[in-house]
Write a protein that holds these residues in place. Sequence first.
Motif, PDB file in Angstrom:
ATOM      1  N   ALA A 114       0.837  -1.201   0.000  1.00 21.53           N
ATOM      2  CA  ALA A 114       0.000   0.000   0.000  1.00 21.53           C
ATOM      3  C   ALA A 114       0.870   1.249   0.000  1.00 21.53           C
ATOM      4  O   ALA A 114       1.990   1.247   0.495  1.00 21.53           O
ATOM      5  N   VAL A 115       0.316   2.333  -0.560  1.00 16.45           N
ATOM      6  CA  VAL A 115       0.966   3.637  -0.505  1.00 16.45           C
ATOM      7  C   VAL A 115       0.443   4.350   0.733  1.00 16.45           C
ATOM      8  O   VAL A 115      -0.758   4.594   0.864  1.00 16.45           O
ATOM      9  N   THR A 116       1.329   4.654   1.678  1.00 18.39           N
ATOM     10  CA  THR A 116       0.928   5.237   2.954  1.00 18.39           C
ATOM     11  C   THR A 116       0.979   6.757   2.880  1.00 18.39           C
ATOM     12  O   THR A 116       1.977   7.338   2.447  1.00 18.39           O
ATOM     13  N   LEU A 117      -0.106   7.389   3.311  1.00 20.04           N
ATOM     14  CA  LEU A 117      -0.187   8.844   3.331  1.00 20.04           C
ATOM     15  C   LEU A 117       0.501   9.377   4.582  1.00 20.04           C
ATOM     16  O   LEU A 117       0.222   8.916   5.689  1.00 20.04           O
ATOM     17  N   PRO A 118       1.400  10.359   4.450  1.00 20.71           N
ATOM     18  CA  PRO A 118       2.054  10.934   5.641  1.00 20.71           C
ATOM     19  C   PRO A 118       1.026  11.578   6.569  1.00 20.71           C
ATOM     20  O   PRO A 118      -0.003  12.078   6.113  1.00 20.71           O
ATOM     21  N   ILE A 119       1.307  11.599   7.870  1.00 15.82           N
ATOM     22  CA  ILE A 119       0.398  12.183   8.855  1.00 15.82           C
ATOM     23  C   ILE A 119       0.103  13.644   8.530  1.00 15.82           C
ATOM     24  O   ILE A 119      -1.009  14.139   8.743  1.00 15.82           O
ATOM     25  N   ASP A 120       1.078  14.373   7.961  1.00 14.65           N
ATOM     26  CA  ASP A 120       0.881  15.788   7.646  1.00 14.65           C
ATOM     27  C   ASP A 120      -0.223  16.011   6.620  1.00 14.65           C
ATOM     28  O   ASP A 120      -0.773  17.109   6.520  1.00 14.65           O
ATOM     29  N   GLU A 121      -0.534  14.995   5.820  1.00 11.56           N
ATOM     30  CA  GLU A 121      -1.544  15.140   4.781  1.00 11.56           C
ATOM     31  C   GLU A 121      -2.942  14.719   5.244  1.00 11.56           C
ATOM     32  O   GLU A 121      -3.902  14.847   4.491  1.00 11.56           O
ATOM     33  N   THR A 122      -3.063  14.202   6.466  1.00 12.78           N
ATOM     34  CA  THR A 122      -4.374  13.809   6.973  1.00 12.78           C
ATOM     35  C   THR A 122      -5.101  15.032   7.538  1.00 12.78           C
ATOM     36  O   THR A 122      -4.492  16.064   7.800  1.00 12.78           O
ATOM     37  N   SER A 123      -6.414  14.900   7.735  1.00 17.24           N
ATOM     38  CA  SER A 123      -7.231  16.003   8.246  1.00 17.24           C
ATOM     39  C   SER A 123      -8.106  15.514   9.390  1.00 17.24           C
ATOM     40  O   SER A 123      -8.499  14.345   9.431  1.00 17.24           O
ATOM     41  N   ALA A 124      -8.408  16.422  10.306  1.00 11.78           N
ATOM     42  CA  ALA A 124      -9.284  16.127  11.435  1.00 11.78           C
ATOM     43  C   ALA A 124      -9.701  17.441  12.081  1.00 11.78           C
ATOM     44  O   ALA A 124      -9.224  18.512  11.687  1.00 11.78           O
ATOM     45  N   GLU A 125     -10.586  17.356  13.054  1.00  9.27           N
ATOM     46  CA  GLU A 125     -10.803  18.467  13.958  1.00  9.27           C
ATOM     47  C   GLU A 125      -9.811  18.302  15.118  1.00  9.27           C
ATOM     48  O   GLU A 125      -9.377  17.187  15.410  1.00  9.27           O
ATOM     49  N   TYR A 126      -9.455  19.403  15.769  1.00  6.96           N
ATOM     50  CA  TYR A 126      -8.417  19.352  16.801  1.00  6.96           C
ATOM     51  C   TYR A 126      -8.847  20.139  18.038  1.00  6.96           C
ATOM     52  O   TYR A 126      -9.534  21.158  17.924  1.00  6.96           O
ATOM     53  N   LEU A 127      -8.400  19.678  19.198  1.00  4.76           N
ATOM     54  CA  LEU A 127      -8.507  20.443  20.432  1.00  4.76           C
ATOM     55  C   LEU A 127      -7.101  20.849  20.829  1.00  4.76           C
ATOM     56  O   LEU A 127      -6.191  20.015  20.895  1.00  4.76           O
ATOM     57  N   LEU A 128      -6.912  22.142  21.082  1.00  3.21           N
ATOM     58  CA  LEU A 128      -5.607  22.677  21.432  1.00  3.21           C
ATOM     59  C   LEU A 128      -5.763  23.620  22.614  1.00  3.21           C
ATOM     60  O   LEU A 128      -6.652  24.474  22.618  1.00  3.21           O
ATOM     61  N   SER A 129      -4.918  23.469  23.632  1.00  4.00           N
ATOM     62  CA  SER A 129      -4.974  24.341  24.805  1.00  4.00           C
ATOM     63  C   SER A 129      -3.677  25.119  24.947  1.00  4.00           C
ATOM     64  O   SER A 129      -2.591  24.618  24.641  1.00  4.00           O
ATOM     65  N   LEU A 130      -3.819  26.366  25.409  1.00  6.29           N
ATOM     66  CA  LEU A 130      -2.672  27.263  25.584  1.00  6.29           C
ATOM     67  C   LEU A 130      -2.725  27.906  26.951  1.00  6.29           C
ATOM     68  O   LEU A 130      -3.795  28.330  27.398  1.00  6.29           O
ATOM     69  N   ASP A 131      -1.576  28.009  27.612  1.00  5.03           N
ATOM     70  CA  ASP A 131      -1.457  28.829  28.809  1.00  5.03           C
ATOM     71  C   ASP A 131      -0.911  30.180  28.357  1.00  5.03           C
ATOM     72  O   ASP A 131       0.169  30.247  27.732  1.00  5.03           O
ATOM     73  N   VAL A 132      -1.661  31.247  28.657  1.00 10.71           N
ATOM     74  CA  VAL A 132      -1.312  32.568  28.129  1.00 10.71           C
ATOM     75  C   VAL A 132      -1.349  33.624  29.227  1.00 10.71           C
ATOM     76  O   VAL A 132      -1.935  33.417  30.294  1.00 10.71           O
ATOM     77  N   ALA A 133      -0.738  34.777  28.928  1.00 11.05           N
ATOM     78  CA  ALA A 133      -0.875  35.943  29.796  1.00 11.05           C
ATOM     79  C   ALA A 133      -2.291  36.494  29.619  1.00 11.05           C
ATOM     80  O   ALA A 133      -2.787  36.596  28.499  1.00 11.05           O
ATOM     81  N   ASP A 134      -2.939  36.820  30.720  1.00 11.75           N
ATOM     82  CA  ASP A 134      -4.318  37.321  30.659  1.00 11.75           C
ATOM     83  C   ASP A 134      -4.278  38.848  30.614  1.00 11.75           C
ATOM     84  O   ASP A 134      -4.318  39.524  31.639  1.00 11.75           O
ATOM     85  N   LYS A 135      -4.183  39.379  29.390  1.00 14.74           N
ATOM     86  CA  LYS A 135      -4.141  40.828  29.215  1.00 14.74           C
ATOM     87  C   LYS A 135      -4.718  41.172  27.852  1.00 14.74           C
ATOM     88  O   LYS A 135      -4.860  40.285  26.988  1.00 14.74           O
ATOM     89  N   PRO A 136      -5.063  42.442  27.631  1.00 18.54           N
ATOM     90  CA  PRO A 136      -5.673  42.838  26.360  1.00 18.54           C
ATOM     91  C   PRO A 136      -4.779  42.497  25.162  1.00 18.54           C
ATOM     92  O   PRO A 136      -3.560  42.608  25.224  1.00 18.54           O
ATOM     93  N   GLY A 137      -5.416  42.059  24.079  1.00 20.51           N
ATOM     94  CA  GLY A 137      -4.703  41.783  22.836  1.00 20.51           C
ATOM     95  C   GLY A 137      -4.227  40.363  22.663  1.00 20.51           C
ATOM     96  O   GLY A 137      -3.808  39.969  21.568  1.00 20.51           O
ATOM     97  N   VAL A 138      -4.278  39.565  23.732  1.00 21.58           N
ATOM     98  CA  VAL A 138      -3.764  38.198  23.651  1.00 21.58           C
ATOM     99  C   VAL A 138      -4.614  37.344  22.705  1.00 21.58           C
ATOM    100  O   VAL A 138      -4.085  36.654  21.829  1.00 21.58           O
TER     101      VAL A 138
END
Length: 204
Positions: A114-138
Amino acid sequence: VYHEGISRITAADIAVARRLGYVVKLLGIAEQLPTGEVAVRVHPAMVPVTHPLASVRESYNAVFVEGRAVGSLMFYGRGAGGSPTASAVLGDVIDAAVNLSKGTHGAIGTFGKAVTLPIDETSAEYLLSLDVADKPGVLHAVTGVFARHGVSIRAAEQEGNAPDARLVFITHEAKESAVQATMRELRELDVVRNVGGLLRVIGA
């Protein structure tokens, strides 16, 4: 084959998933695409609580199969313990020996390479979390990074207050390469303290 374990998954990730109606499961995924290529990967994923795989716990494993003609099927049973593990390993060894002797790559013995597709070429929905500074403009700075890489945000929420906060995003379906590029740029932002684990949403 792309593979990723559960070491980056935090209790906060699991709590967010539960609040949104998902559970976190470590999945091995193989799918044949309309192009004939095969996408194969192993990684944690958010599965809706209504999905059959959401109920698989403890020493049990499951194989969930989707086919055009048969619809959805699930094979369920113990995947740990002396006898179940020995049976699975012996079966794999026999399959490997048969495939080597026939020069094939499938247990049925009829598939070529089989020809395997690289992970970079797959698609999905994603959940991503960030710890950020809580200030205007962030929020503007962070969402600008998503926009530059063509990753559309489906939902967003903030936890905590000044001086630090946690932003949680769920994207619309996006290509893996675009999401990874988004994460790399987010790590360079001064207002981002930490980029958390990335969870793909499966079976939504």
